[in-house]
Write an enzyme that holds these catalytic residues in place. Sequence first.
Site, PDB file in Angstrom:
ATOM      1  N   GLU A  17      -8.202  -4.707 -10.006  1.00  0.00           N
ATOM      2  CA  GLU A  17      -8.978  -4.088  -8.914  1.00  0.00           C
ATOM      3  C   GLU A  17      -9.349  -2.682  -9.326  1.00  0.00           C
ATOM      4  OE1 GLU A  17      -6.542  -3.424  -5.378  1.00  0.00           O
ATOM      5  OE2 GLU A  17      -4.783  -3.130  -6.638  1.00  0.00           O
ATOM      6  N   LYS A  58       0.862  -1.190   0.000  1.00  0.00           N
ATOM      7  CA  LYS A  58       0.000   0.000   0.000  1.00  0.00           C
ATOM      8  C   LYS A  58       0.898   1.239   0.000  1.00  0.00           C
ATOM      9  CE  LYS A  58      -4.539   1.312   1.869  1.00  0.00           C
ATOM     10  NZ  LYS A  58      -5.186   1.547   0.604  1.00  0.00           N
ATOM     11  N   LEU A  71      -4.113  -5.056  -4.175  1.00  0.00           N
ATOM     12  CA  LEU A  71      -4.003  -4.853  -2.740  1.00  0.00           C
ATOM     13  C   LEU A  71      -4.912  -5.889  -2.082  1.00  0.00           C
ATOM     14  CD1 LEU A  71      -2.866  -2.858  -0.534  1.00  0.00           C
ATOM     15  CD2 LEU A  71      -5.215  -2.011  -0.435  1.00  0.00           C
TER      16      LEU A  71
HETATM   17  N1  PDD Z   1      -7.996   2.261  -0.527  1.00  0.00           N
HETATM   18  N2  PDD Z   1      -7.500  -1.614  -3.706  1.00  0.00           N
HETATM   19  C1  PDD Z   1      -6.951  -0.392  -3.704  1.00  0.00           C
HETATM   20  C2  PDD Z   1      -6.059   0.006  -4.825  1.00  0.00           C
HETATM   21  C3  PDD Z   1      -7.210   0.491  -2.627  1.00  0.00           C
HETATM   22  O1  PDD Z   1      -6.640   1.705  -2.606  1.00  0.00           O
HETATM   23  C4  PDD Z   1      -8.082   0.077  -1.579  1.00  0.00           C
HETATM   24  C5  PDD Z   1      -8.405   0.962  -0.407  1.00  0.00           C
HETATM   25  C6  PDD Z   1      -8.649  -1.202  -1.657  1.00  0.00           C
HETATM   26  C7  PDD Z   1      -9.577  -1.733  -0.587  1.00  0.00           C
HETATM   27  O2  PDD Z   1      -8.868  -2.119   0.564  1.00  0.00           O
HETATM   28  P1  PDD Z   1      -9.538  -2.102   2.024  1.00  0.00           P
HETATM   29  O3  PDD Z   1     -10.748  -2.958   1.955  1.00  0.00           O
HETATM   30  O4  PDD Z   1      -8.486  -2.682   2.894  1.00  0.00           O
HETATM   31  O5  PDD Z   1      -9.868  -0.665   2.334  1.00  0.00           O
HETATM   32  C8  PDD Z   1      -8.322  -2.025  -2.723  1.00  0.00           C
HETATM   33  C9  PDD Z   1      -8.123   3.251   0.516  1.00  0.00           C
HETATM   34  C10 PDD Z   1      -9.441   3.285   1.184  1.00  0.00           C
HETATM   35  C11 PDD Z   1      -7.677   4.602  -0.032  1.00  0.00           C
HETATM   36  O6  PDD Z   1      -6.665   4.613  -0.720  1.00  0.00           O
HETATM   37  O7  PDD Z   1      -8.309   5.614   0.255  1.00  0.00           O
END
Ligand code: PDD
Length: 279
Positions: A179, A147, A203
């Site tokens: 994704e 991330k 991710l």
């Molecule tokens: N983003 N894929 C990507 C590229 C993301 O940036 C995110 C979340 C997710 C979902 O992951 P999770 O369920 O753990 O939130 C998948 C956050 C919220 C953001 O960048 O604001």
Amino acid sequence: MPDIGFLNGRFMPLDQAMVSVEDRGFQFGDGVYEVIRTYRGVPFQLEAHLGRLERSAKAIALALPYQSREWQDFVLEGIRRGGYAESKVYIQLTRGAAPREHLFPVAARPTAVMTVREMRPIDAALQASGVGVITVEDLRWGRCDIKSVNLLPNVMARQRAKEAGAFEAIFVRGGEVTEGAVSNVMLVRAGVLVTAPEGERILSGVTRALVLALARKEGIPAEERAVSVDELRRADEVFLTGTTVEILPVVRVDGALVGTGKPGALTGLLSERFRSSLG
Ligand code: PDD
């Protein structure tokens, strides 16, 4: 109450939290982050998020300045100080401030930043009607499991989606759906839930894992495997998962209707189970 800032172990009003122009997060995107929300004031899946922060930091050889235990206390303290009904917590860790040079700085210590703002729930009308998405080529690097704060391809893609009148951009790499720019993607075809497998192309979403577990508990067959963009277009149902979007039905892909053009039954069931799992 001002929004809450946190810098290297100290809380302060957000507008007073400043980092150096030589911070490597700013100059190189040399850092990692997490976004955590609360439900009923309690941080949701905090340990899973902090575990992922640790894995992301390790993957870029960044030493964590605080252990998960300490982060937990900081997050809870930030939420307490903010005093919002629901909070959105952002944590960012960078390799610190140092004269600009690609090599890791020898002396710099990591910069740890946290912000706490009010979390506003996603528009109920959007949840009810579902959203449109566009597909875009996945131009990101090969380690999307980290991330990283390098979000330029995500920023460009999401802006393109907005300009096309869509909510989210879905990345496609070599004909396969990876994704969304800010979410994971799932589809339903003939009663089977399908989503891209964990690995370096996506991710590993905290919400994704939870939704898969809920589906399996309901006896819904769930497959984690490569998904072609054609399958996405032919799906009976499509939805997004993520901290900010929760479970969000998708009713249009590149302008064409998904299934009947209405949020699907399994999406509805999983949303309902997701809500009840929050207590
Ligand atoms: N983003 N894929 C990507 C590229 C993301 O940036 C995110 C979340 C997710 C979902 O992951 P999770 O369920 O753990 O939130 C998948 C956050 C919220 C953001 O960048 O604001």
